[in-house]
Structures are given as structure tokens and as C-alpha cells.
Design an enzyme around this catalytic site. Structure first.
Site, mmCIF file in Angstrom:
data_model
loop_
_atom_site.group_PDB
_atom_site.id
_atom_site.type_symbol
_atom_site.label_atom_id
_atom_site.label_comp_id
_atom_site.label_asym_id
_atom_site.label_seq_id
_atom_site.Cartn_x
_atom_site.Cartn_y
_atom_site.Cartn_z
ATOM 1 N N GLU A 59 0.836 -1.209 0.000
ATOM 2 C CA GLU A 59 0.000 0.000 0.000
ATOM 3 C C GLU A 59 0.865 1.250 0.000
ATOM 4 O OE1 GLU A 59 -1.126 2.271 3.563
ATOM 5 O OE2 GLU A 59 -2.956 1.064 3.435
ATOM 6 N N ASP A 116 -5.386 -3.875 -2.397
ATOM 7 C CA ASP A 116 -5.385 -2.434 -2.628
ATOM 8 C C ASP A 116 -3.985 -1.935 -2.966
ATOM 9 O OD1 ASP A 116 -4.532 -2.911 0.028
ATOM 10 O OD2 ASP A 116 -5.190 -0.922 0.682
#
Length: 347
Positions: A59, A116
Site C-alpha cells: 500500500e 489495494d
């Protein structure tokens, strides 16, 4: 053939929503980016999460790449990408391991991915590759988007879902599975993933993500949980605290940056996540705030919503960038970049 494929990808990505077709203008000013780098960018190219034991993760590398792109800094982008591809892209499926810990050896102990993070990396590579005419970035973005589609985009009960990782979240892995994290939907990136790895599933993923958010109204504040079971009707997942926590704070920012300006949804989230106008982590069972988050990087999420909903100007505190912790500092730069590009009237 490889060069022709890259050309086709570049042409496709360039016309995807939100991607530049002309010369780049920096969306993050040089002073703010220099302050961010000084605080969080290690000389090796890793983004240091100083609020989490100084680890790095996919991330953070994805955010770093995106911010370097928004700051129009190809050299910094390449530095961050070098660490990312040499230290995190270790899996056979083309996705990144989620965590790199400087305090242990080997530095990677858990090889699961964080979806993500993968999407942020692919998105930033596509942006940079298109703008800076870097065929290698576009090809790398395409490989990651194809892996995301194959390994993490799934379906359940007619919904298209983004699994948080390739392991541990499906109905086969958990009694209450599938389990999703609604803050993993990066709406601005999804059309770009569709350009890189064409499939109708991407649009359905975006649409179903928004519709799920509308149904995730848990507790007296009517907020989504950080981790949500979709085994039957949506409910907080077993084994996790039933709370609206740090990851979830970014959901309204992701919605706005992705062009999803459903006022009822944004206002419900803003109202539910705030204590006296300030974002907080929330115990969903009682509705009580657990930690009030007064850092300008957290507060800017509400400032962005107020701008989008009724044109309220950002307060001076939101415009002053003095980085302290990695995560809110990242959110603040993403918020400022969005307002500067899409809503300069709020500055």
C-alpha cells in the site's frame, strides 16, 4: 510485437477516465513533496510507515508511486519502483507481497498480497507510463492488472467483489466468507484496470462496491465495518473488531477521487465518522468514538466531502502540510491534489 502491444496499451490507457492526454502539470507542490520524501522515503526507495514499526508495505509503495507521479517527479518514482519490484514483487502470480519488515530477516515473512496495494501500484505505473512514455511501466501495469483480475476479482451471490488478498478471505477459507474490506475499492483506478486488462467485471466491481457501501449501515452511526462478511446479508466479519477504523477513514476520499459524488452516501459517511466535526474511529456496536483523529491528514477527508457536497472552502489547517505520520500525511496530499485539480474553488 512487444513494442506494438505497448503502444496499444498506451493508447488504451490514455483515453481511460482520469488519465492525462496532455503534458503533465504537478498536482502536489514541490515543497510538500520534499517534506513528504524527507520524512518517509528511505534512500533504498521504500516508503516507511513510521506509525507501524517502520515497516513498508505494498500500500505504501503504491501511494508513494502515485504521489511521486502527482508531484511530477520521475526520478523519485523510479526510486520507489526499484524497491517495489525488487523487494515486493516476489510472488509467482505477478502480485506483490504485502509487508516488508526491516526488523526481521528474511524481511518478508508473509507472502500473501494486499489487493489495494497491488491496485495502487498498477494504477500509478499506468499513469506514469502513459504520461512519461515509459513502455516498461505500462507493461508492468498490464501484468499486475491481469493478475488482479485473475486472482482477486471474484463473485458471490450475484455481486462482483474485490478480495482483500488471494488467501484467507473466501467462503472456502472462512465460515463467514467471503470477507471484504470496503476501503480496498480504489474507484479512480478501476477504469484504468479495465483498460489494462479488459473485462466487463471491472465496471461491475465498481458499481457493486458503491451499492454495497449503501447497504453497510452498521450500528447507531450507520457506518461500514473495516471487515465485512458477505456470507449472507452484510455484517461485521467474525474475528475482527466491529469498528469503523483507520482504513475506513479513506472511503469518502476514494469515492470523491473516483468521481462518485453521491451526496447522501458522502454525508452519511461524513456524519457517522465524525465527533464534533473531527474524524474518529468508531465502535460500531455502541456508536462511541474510540480515537479522535485530529491530524489534518484525517480531517481533510471531511474537508473534501464538504467541498464536494456544498462548495465549502478548505480551512487553512488543511492547506498547511507538516508531515508527522505516514498514513494521514498521505491522505492529506491525495486530498490536496484532488481539490487542486477538480475543485480549485475550494482553495
Amino acid at each position: 510485437m512487444r513494442r506494438w502491444r505497448a503502444f496499444l496499451l498506451a493508447a488504451t490507457v490514455a483515453i481511460a477516465p482520469g488519465l492525462p492526454a496532455t503534458a503533465q502539470q504537478a498536482m502536489i507542490n514541490a515543497g510538500a513533496w520534499s517534506a513528504y520524501k524527507a520524512k518517509f522515503l528511505d534512500p533504498t526507495g521504500r516508503i516507511v510507515d513510521n506509525g507501524n514499526g517502520n515497516i513498508s508495505h505494498s500500500e505504501g509503495q503504491g501511494y508513494g508511486l502515485l504521489l511521486a507521479y502527482l508531484a511530477a517527479s520521475p526520478a523519485d518514482f523510479e526510486q520507489i519502483w526499484y524497491f517495489t519490484r525488487t523487494e515486493l514483487l516476489l510472488r509467482d502470480d505477478g502480485l506483490a507481497v504485502w509487508k516488508w519488515d526491516p526488523n526481521v530477516k528474511p524481511h518478508v515473512a508473509d507472502t500473501n498480497n494486499a489487493t489495494d496495494g497491488d491496485m495502487l501500484i498498477a494504477y500509478a505505473l499506468a499513469l506514469a507510463g502513459t504520461t512519461w512514455k515509459r513502455e516498461d511501466y505500462i507493461l508492468a501495469a498490464s501484468r499486475m492488472a491481469q493478475a488482479l483480475l485473475a486472482e482477486t476479482v471474484g463473485s458471490s451471490q450475484g455481486r462482483t467483489l474485490l478480495m482483500p488478498g488471494t488467501e484467507g478471505f473466501t467462503g472456502s477459507d472462512r465460515d463467514d466468507g467471503p470477507v471484504v474490506n470496503p476501503s480496498y475499492w480504489i474507484y479512480e483506478a478501476i477504469p484504468v484496470m479495465s483498460a489494462l486488462a479488459p473485462s466487463d467485471a471491472w465496471q461491475k466491481l465498481s458499481d457493486d462496491g458503491v451499492e454495497l457501501l449503501k447497504t453497510m449501515q452498521f450500528g447507531p452511526r450507520k457506518l461500514p465495518a473495516e471487515w465485512v462478511s458477505l456470507h449472507d446479508k452484510p455484517r461485521p466479519a467474525e474475528g475482527f473488531d466491529a469498528e469503523f477504523s483507520y482504513n475506513a477513514i479513506r472511503i469518502p476520499l476514494y469515492l470523491a477521487r473516483g468521481g462518485i459524488t453521491d451526496k447522501a452516501l458522502l454525508i452519511r459517511l461524513q456524519k457517522g465518522m465524525s465527533q464534533d466535526g473531527v474524524p474518529a474511529t468508531i465502535d460500531l456496536t455502541t456508536g462511541r468514538p474510540k480515537t479522535v483523529l485530529s491530524d489534518p491528514g484525517y480531517r481533510i477527508v471531511n474537508d473534501v466531502v464538504a467541498c464536494v457536497v456544498d462548495g465549502t472552502k478548505l480551512p487553512n489547517s488543511a492547506l498547511q502540510f507538516a508531515p508527522a505520520l505516514y498514513y494521514p500525511s498521505t491522505l492529506q496530499l491525495l486530498g490536496l491534489a484532488y481539490i487542486g485539480e477538480k475543485h480549485p474553488e475550494c482553495l
